[in-house]
Design a protein around this motif. Structure first.
Motif, short mmCIF file in Angstrom:
data_model
loop_
_atom_site.label_atom_id
_atom_site.label_comp_id
_atom_site.label_asym_id
_atom_site.label_seq_id
_atom_site.Cartn_x
_atom_site.Cartn_y
_atom_site.Cartn_z
N VAL A 331 0.72 -1.04 0.04
CA VAL A 331 0.14 -0.03 -0.02
C VAL A 331 0.82 1.21 -0.10
O VAL A 331 1.86 1.40 0.82
N PHE A 332 0.60 2.10 -0.91
CA PHE A 332 1.39 3.63 -0.99
C PHE A 332 0.60 4.44 -0.02
O PHE A 332 -0.68 4.56 -0.33
N LEU A 333 1.08 5.09 0.98
CA LEU A 333 0.45 5.85 1.95
C LEU A 333 0.82 7.27 1.57
O LEU A 333 1.82 7.68 2.06
N TYR A 334 -0.26 8.13 1.21
CA TYR A 334 0.01 9.56 0.86
C TYR A 334 -0.34 10.27 2.40
O TYR A 334 -1.53 10.58 2.35
N HIS A 335 0.47 9.98 3.22
CA HIS A 335 -0.04 10.18 4.66
C HIS A 335 -0.23 11.80 4.79
O HIS A 335 -1.29 12.19 5.51
N MET A 336 0.41 12.79 3.83
CA MET A 336 0.13 14.14 4.23
C MET A 336 -1.17 14.64 3.76
O MET A 336 -1.81 15.68 3.81
N ASP A 337 -1.75 13.54 2.72
CA ASP A 337 -3.25 13.92 2.31
C ASP A 337 -4.29 13.00 2.40
O ASP A 337 -5.36 12.94 1.85
N ALA A 338 -3.78 11.94 3.56
CA ALA A 338 -4.93 10.97 4.05
C ALA A 338 -5.58 10.16 2.89
O ALA A 338 -6.59 9.97 2.82
N GLN A 339 -4.55 9.73 1.76
CA GLN A 339 -5.03 8.87 0.72
C GLN A 339 -3.81 7.80 0.57
O GLN A 339 -3.06 7.74 1.31
N SER A 340 -4.30 6.90 -0.21
CA SER A 340 -3.80 5.62 -0.37
C SER A 340 -3.95 4.89 -1.58
O SER A 340 -4.97 5.07 -2.30
N ASP A 341 -3.07 4.00 -1.96
CA ASP A 341 -3.40 3.00 -3.23
C ASP A 341 -2.81 1.92 -2.83
O ASP A 341 -1.82 1.72 -2.21
N PHE A 342 -3.75 0.79 -3.17
CA PHE A 342 -3.50 -0.55 -3.14
C PHE A 342 -2.78 -1.20 -4.21
O PHE A 342 -3.45 -1.06 -5.38
N ILE A 343 -1.85 -1.90 -3.90
CA ILE A 343 -1.15 -2.79 -5.20
C ILE A 343 -1.22 -4.35 -4.55
O ILE A 343 -0.64 -4.82 -3.41
N LYS A 344 -2.06 -4.95 -5.30
CA LYS A 344 -2.20 -6.55 -4.87
C LYS A 344 -0.97 -7.47 -5.10
O LYS A 344 -0.65 -8.23 -4.06
N SER A 345 -0.10 -7.12 -5.92
CA SER A 345 1.08 -7.97 -6.11
C SER A 345 2.35 -7.10 -6.59
O SER A 345 2.34 -6.52 -7.70
N PHE A 346 3.09 -7.08 -5.57
CA PHE A 346 4.44 -6.21 -5.54
C PHE A 346 5.47 -7.27 -5.56
O PHE A 346 5.91 -7.89 -4.72
N SER A 347 6.31 -7.55 -6.65
CA SER A 347 7.41 -8.53 -6.90
C SER A 347 8.40 -8.10 -5.92
O SER A 347 8.85 -6.82 -6.19
#
Length: 434
Positions: A331-347
């Motif tokens: 998960v990429f956490l955009y902490h300063m803007d309280a947003q995120s992106d989920f990546i199911k498979s990160f090799s």
């Protein structure tokens, strides 16, 4: 078990149901041996009231001068409510549904007392036989609840500790009758229970029968049918096999045995598949654990893992091959803007930049702060601090060595605009110290 079309053991085979004279008057064989009693006192004649007439209500009904005068029968019906009529009928044994409310104001019902007295006349065996015959009649009409109740009464009479019935003149004949009635009542109650889907009760009744007569084929059949319905397949197969050892040509037992064998084979296939799946899962977990240790990647689980559906750490493309590559949910956490992106498979062979390339620009980033060259990435350390994660480093290089850990199988990466990294670090230190 609605398909069981079987009469009780003691159905009178002598009745010539196809006889021409019987068809013309099916009651004649019975009338020949049955004394028809006279109507009981108070029974309604052609124009007698079957129920007490409610005089007050009748007066209301007869107010119309043009209305014809009602007969006694009609008046007794019209002047009572449906509830009143049901209460009156309940006091008549033929229509009785609630014995507790069958008495008069003193709790007495002479007709009911007379019938109960008749039922208890005779020796223990004769009284039990009477209940058995009533059970047989109910079974012929497929009134299974009533049949079960009558057979239960027959058994209760035979097993009662106190003997309150007439003493027999012929002890040997009485004992023979009692044994015959007991076996028949148990096996016929087993049929009633089978029809009512009381499968466990069926097996218990059949067990009682086999104690009395180990060669009773119907006990083996009904027991095996009930056990099959309970999905106790091995027991059903055993009961059917034992019955066929006594009567090898019994079609009913053959059918149950065949169905039991088919079901047993199906269950064995299911069990074999489950064992294979369990073994595969065990090997996958062992190989995955070995791969993580070999790469010195630390993992930890908490009591409140994030909901990720079927995502998790895995070896790809083959979970059972040590040559496969590790993949992680991230998960990429955009902490300063309280947003995120989920990546199911990160090799483990990919770097952070590989994923940022297709994610950026962010649709909600109106200030254009999140660009490939304008962000820095961080990860939590085992001690609660932070490390800076190089965007061009393979994930394996970031995770190995033991400084960071993967919590609940999820890699967490903070993506922070370069201009706000100082603020971010201060907030994270405050969180750690707070």
């Amino acid at each position: 078990m609605g398909q069981v079309e079987e009469l009780p053991d003691d159905f009178d085979e002598s009745l010539k149901l196809n006889d021409k004279h019987f068809k013309e008057d099916p009651s004649r064989e019975f009338h020949a041996n049955v004394d028809v009693p006279p109507p009981p006192p108070g029974a309604a004649g052609e124009d007698e009231a079957p129920f007490p007439i409610n005089e007050e209500r009748l007066k209301e009904l007869e107010k119309d001068p043009l209305a014809p005068k009602m007969s006694a029968k009609m008046a007794s019906v019209k002047s009572n409510t449906m509830e009143d009529i049901q209460n009156y009928m309940n006091k008549t044994p033929l229509f009785m549904t609630d014995i507790d409310n069958a008495g008069d104001e003193h709790g007495e019902n002479p007709m009911l007392d007379a019938i109960q007295a008749i039922q208890n006349e005779g020796t223990r065996g004769e009284v039990a036989q009477n209940y058995r015959e009533q059970g047989n009649e109910a079974a012929r009409e497929k009134r299974w609840v009533d049949a079960k109740e009558f057979y239960t009464k027959a058994i209760a009479v035979l097993q009662a500790k106190v003997d309150k019935w007439d003493q027999p003149e012929d002890l040997a004949a009485e004992e023979k009758l009692k044994r015959e009635v007991e076996e028949a009542s148990f096996i016929n109650r087993a049929l009633a229970n089978l029809e009512l889907k009381n499968f466990r009760s069926t097996t218990l009744d059949c067990a009682s029968v086999l104690k009395l007569n180990p060669a009773n084929i119907k006990a083996f059949y009904r027991s095996s049918a009930a056990l099959y319905a309970l999905d106790k397949i091995s027991e059903a197969e055993d009961a059917a096999t034992r019955g066929l050892a006594i009567d090898p040509s019994n079609k009913s037992l053959q059918q149950v045995l065949s169905k039991a064998k088919e079901r047993k084979a199906a269950l064995e296939r299911i069990a074999a598949k489950k064992r294979a799946d369990d073994e595969r899962t065990r090997k996958q977990k062992l190989l995955l654990s070995t791969a993580l240790r070999a790469r010195q990647i630390r993992t930890r689980k908490t009591n409140q893992p994030a909901e990720m559906e079927d995502a998790g750490i895995r070896l790809s493309p083959d979970p059972l091959s040590p040559e496969s590559t590790l993949e992680f949910p991230a998960v990429f956490l955009y902490h300063m803007d309280a947003q995120s992106d989920f990546i199911k498979s990160f090799s483990e062979m990919n770097c952070i930049e590989d994923h940022l390339e297709y994610i950026l620009p962010l649709p909600w980033d109106t200030k254009k702060e999140y660009t490939m060259n304008g962000v820095e990435c961080f990860m939590d350390t085992v001690t609660g601090g932070l490390i800076k994660a190089g965007k061009k480093l393979p994930l394996l290089q970031i995770l190995s060595g033991g400084k960071v850990e993967v919590v609940d199988e999820l890699v967490r990466i903070y993506v922070i605009p370069s201009a706000k990294t100082g603020q971010f670090i201060s907030e994270m230190k405050a969180r750690k110290n707070g």
